[in-house]
Design a protein around this motif. Structure first.
Motif, PDB file in Angstrom:
ATOM      1  N   VAL A 311       7.733 -10.079   2.308  1.00  0.00           N
ATOM      2  CA  VAL A 311       8.799  -9.992   1.304  1.00  0.00           C
ATOM      3  C   VAL A 311       8.283 -10.501  -0.036  1.00  0.00           C
ATOM      4  CG1 VAL A 311      11.104 -10.779   0.653  1.00  0.00           C
ATOM      5  CG2 VAL A 311      10.596 -10.243   3.049  1.00  0.00           C
ATOM      6  N   ASN A 312       7.644 -11.679  -0.012  1.00  0.00           N
ATOM      7  CA  ASN A 312       7.060 -12.267  -1.213  1.00  0.00           C
ATOM      8  C   ASN A 312       6.067 -11.300  -1.861  1.00  0.00           C
ATOM      9  OD1 ASN A 312       5.653 -15.597  -1.898  1.00  0.00           O
ATOM     10  ND2 ASN A 312       5.876 -13.844  -3.213  1.00  0.00           N
ATOM     11  N   CYS A 313       5.132 -10.824  -1.054  1.00  0.00           N
ATOM     12  CA  CYS A 313       4.105  -9.920  -1.569  1.00  0.00           C
ATOM     13  C   CYS A 313       4.720  -8.582  -1.992  1.00  0.00           C
ATOM     14  CB  CYS A 313       3.027  -9.697  -0.514  1.00  0.00           C
ATOM     15  SG  CYS A 313       1.589  -8.794  -1.124  1.00  0.00           S
ATOM     16  N   VAL A 319       6.237  -4.852  -8.549  1.00  0.00           N
ATOM     17  CA  VAL A 319       6.078  -5.083  -9.988  1.00  0.00           C
ATOM     18  C   VAL A 319       4.728  -4.552 -10.460  1.00  0.00           C
ATOM     19  CG1 VAL A 319       5.852  -6.858 -11.765  1.00  0.00           C
ATOM     20  CG2 VAL A 319       7.630  -7.052 -10.021  1.00  0.00           C
ATOM     21  N   ALA A 320       3.661  -4.841  -9.687  1.00  0.00           N
ATOM     22  CA  ALA A 320       2.314  -4.410 -10.075  1.00  0.00           C
ATOM     23  C   ALA A 320       2.197  -2.892 -10.152  1.00  0.00           C
ATOM     24  CB  ALA A 320       1.290  -4.969  -9.089  1.00  0.00           C
ATOM     25  N   LEU A 336       1.052   0.932   2.086  1.00  0.00           N
ATOM     26  CA  LEU A 336       1.396   0.427   0.763  1.00  0.00           C
ATOM     27  C   LEU A 336       2.781   0.905   0.343  1.00  0.00           C
ATOM     28  CD1 LEU A 336       0.392  -1.331  -1.522  1.00  0.00           C
ATOM     29  CD2 LEU A 336      -0.701   0.680  -2.542  1.00  0.00           C
ATOM     30  N   THR A 337       3.145   2.124   0.711  1.00  0.00           N
ATOM     31  CA  THR A 337       4.495   2.628   0.430  1.00  0.00           C
ATOM     32  C   THR A 337       5.546   1.731   1.063  1.00  0.00           C
ATOM     33  OG1 THR A 337       3.786   4.932   0.224  1.00  0.00           O
ATOM     34  CG2 THR A 337       6.083   4.559   0.829  1.00  0.00           C
ATOM     35  N   ARG A 338       5.349   1.389   2.328  1.00  0.00           N
ATOM     36  CA  ARG A 338       6.321   0.548   3.019  1.00  0.00           C
ATOM     37  C   ARG A 338       6.456  -0.806   2.349  1.00  0.00           C
ATOM     38  NH1 ARG A 338       5.868  -3.375   6.500  1.00  0.00           N
ATOM     39  NH2 ARG A 338       3.663  -3.005   6.947  1.00  0.00           N
ATOM     40  N   LEU A 339       5.325  -1.403   1.920  1.00  0.00           N
ATOM     41  CA  LEU A 339       5.372  -2.712   1.280  1.00  0.00           C
ATOM     42  C   LEU A 339       6.108  -2.642  -0.065  1.00  0.00           C
ATOM     43  CD1 LEU A 339       4.455  -5.688   1.478  1.00  0.00           C
ATOM     44  CD2 LEU A 339       2.406  -5.026   0.184  1.00  0.00           C
ATOM     45  N   ILE A 340       5.821  -1.619  -0.845  1.00  0.00           N
ATOM     46  CA  ILE A 340       6.495  -1.482  -2.140  1.00  0.00           C
ATOM     47  C   ILE A 340       7.990  -1.255  -1.954  1.00  0.00           C
ATOM     48  CG2 ILE A 340       6.705  -0.030  -4.195  1.00  0.00           C
ATOM     49  CD1 ILE A 340       3.671   0.429  -4.032  1.00  0.00           C
ATOM     50  N   GLU A 341       8.349  -0.425  -0.997  1.00  0.00           N
ATOM     51  CA  GLU A 341       9.774  -0.177  -0.749  1.00  0.00           C
ATOM     52  C   GLU A 341      10.480  -1.455  -0.297  1.00  0.00           C
ATOM     53  OE1 GLU A 341      11.672   2.210  -1.388  1.00  0.00           O
ATOM     54  OE2 GLU A 341      10.368   3.929  -1.776  1.00  0.00           O
ATOM     55  N   LEU A 342       9.804  -2.266   0.516  1.00  0.00           N
ATOM     56  CA  LEU A 342      10.378  -3.536   0.921  1.00  0.00           C
ATOM     57  C   LEU A 342      10.659  -4.400  -0.304  1.00  0.00           C
ATOM     58  CD1 LEU A 342      11.094  -5.724   3.063  1.00  0.00           C
ATOM     59  CD2 LEU A 342       8.653  -6.340   3.074  1.00  0.00           C
TER      60      LEU A 342
END
Length: 465
Positions: A311-313, A319-320, A336-342
């Motif tokens: 969540v933090n990352c 933002v990045a 990476l898509t999943r992380l950004i969407e989270l």
């Protein structure tokens, strides 16, 4: 000297040979470029080989050496950097396809400092997409030189592979959740994740800004300390760097006398493979033989912070990537898509809850470290995972949380660690462990790493390429 002898030498030794004119920078660079051409078609460690520039740099280094001009500690030594670091005039793709044509006009601060120390830049090393969990589907994974079926580590995969395979003498990586420590352990190397703010992040593509730690990967603690001393220090271009201008790093470490070394056996063995637990027992024995005082400690509960690392990352990576996601979402890989969407789906209140828990952990670890000098921790709970074992990583938050249970806490807290080889599995794959220290105690970490490696031989083993 044969190629076999040359490419596995350490940074300090090859630098000594160059200064003594036992070998020229041009010969060293040409030999490594030939080795890259021979082996990297199957290892895939380089995103870009800067052949012509490297040879030109080597020729200039040779000219300076012959003219008797001033030379730096890395004069003529071929180094490579993770393809997150800007190198003026060359693409920085960051493991993506969307940035493949981005060409910075200036060097990152770390690269500039390597150049000022005399290093030859061989090229840019491959990494997972955006420095997260998996490689972009269109980019081949770097191959572990010890065994192609095993993980090469993430995200500084190319840095670990190239350094272990003798395709550079050392490299730079970055660590946001374990990305220096995983490749170091997987490839039998030494890696330093410094205190957050110790090394400038200027010109280094972000994954999670408050979690990102640039640092070195090398074949031994002496070389890792040498590189860290060069790239570390305050940088006006990065206002988050610490105010100290240099690190007083040791050149050797003979023992651990007078040091209190903590270990939490219950935490270290929680779901951890037996082969790693046994290797840590041998680490403890070595520490005792070196005069270190082992103290049983109770590490703070970290499961919540580990679970919330994504969540933090995720918020920070969203933002990045705000300029390119969702505009170019179709060009992103699934992890990476999943992380950004989270991150995009996380509310401000939820993010603040995560940050408060993270701040509490930082305080607890800082308090714990005030009572001891060093902490012994595994790098990961399972030894030498295969690609099949990690195939579900991008889709399974539970598996990812287990993978980073010993690494992410120190990204969240910002404490420095050094990863050192400490054994092999029955299948001949390397195992690593971490020493952890108080904020700003890189000199102590390097002393401990050097002392441990004077008493052991694991770091002297190389893959049979």
């Amino acid at each position: 000297m044969s190629n076999t002898d040359l490419h596995y030498l350490g940074v300090k030794e090859i630098a000594r040979m160059i200064r003594a004119r036992e070998i020229s920078p041009v010969e060293v660079t040409a030999r490594l470029l030939a080795r890259i051409e021979k082996l990297d078609e199957s290892l895939h460690s380089y995103a870009l080989v800067m052949r012509e520039q490297a040879l030109a740099q080597a020729q200039e280094a040779e000219r300076q050496l012959l003219s008797g001009g001033p030379i730096g500690p890395l004069h003529g030594v071929p180094i490579a950097v993770k393809d997150l670091y800007w190198v003026a005039g060359f693409p920085t793709a960051a493991g993506t396809t969307i940035h493949k044509n981005f060409i910075p006009s200036t060097d990152s601060t770390a690269v500039r400092r390597l150049r000022e120390a005399g290093a030859i830049l061989l090229g840019k090393l491959q990494l997972t997409e955006g420095a997260f969990a998996t490689h972009h589907p269109s980019i081949p994974d770097p191959v572990n030189p010890w065994h192609p079926n095993h993980w090469s580590g993430a995200s500084s995969s190319g840095s670990g592979v190239a350094t272990a395979a003798g395709l550079c003498y050392a490299s730079l990586g970055t660590d946001t959740g374990g990305s220096i420590r995983f490749p170091a352990a997987a490839n039998g190397l030494t890696g330093i994740k410094p205190t957050w703010g110790c090394v400038s992040r200027y010109g280094v593509f972000e994954l999670g800004a408050s979690l990102d730690h640039p640092g070195p990967i090398a074949r031994n603690a002496v070389d890792a300390a040498l590189l860290l001393g060069i790239i570390a220090g305050n940088d006006p271009l990065d206002p988050t760097t610490l105010p100290e201008t240099r690190l007083d790093l040791p050149e050797s470490g003979h023992d651990l006398r007078g040091l209190k070394i903590g270990i939490d056996h219950a935490w270290n063995s929680r779901g951890t493979d037996d082969v790693i637990v046994r290797a840590l027992e041998q680490v403890v024995n070595t520490v005792k033989n070196l005069g270190g005082e082992i103290q049983e400690i109770c590490f703070p509960e970290v499961r919540t912070v580990v679970d919330e690392w994504q969540v933090n990352c995720g918020v920070e990576v969203a933002v990045a990537h705000a300029d390119t996601y969702p505009r170019l979402a179709s060009e992103y890989g699934p992890a990476l898509t999943r992380l950004i969407e989270l991150g995009r789906d996380t509310s401000g209140m939820r993010y603040q809850e995560v940050l408060l828990k993270r701040a509490a952990l930082r305080g607890k670890v800082t308090k714990l470290m005030s009572d001891i000098d060093l902490l012994i921790v595994p790098v990961q709970p399972f030894a030498a995972p295969t690609h099949e074992q990690l195939g579900a990583l991008a889709q399974d938050p539970e598996l990812n949380a287990r993978l980073i249970q010993y690494t992410a806490p120190f990204n969240s807290s910002g404490h420095p660690t050094i990863t050192l080889p400490c054994g092999f599995t029955e299948g001949g794959m390397p195992i690593g462990f971490q020493f952890v220290a108080q904020h700003g105690a890189e000199a102590l970490l390097c002393r401990a790493g050097m002392a441990f490696q004077q008493a052991t031989h694991w770091h002297q083993q190389n893959p049979g390429l």
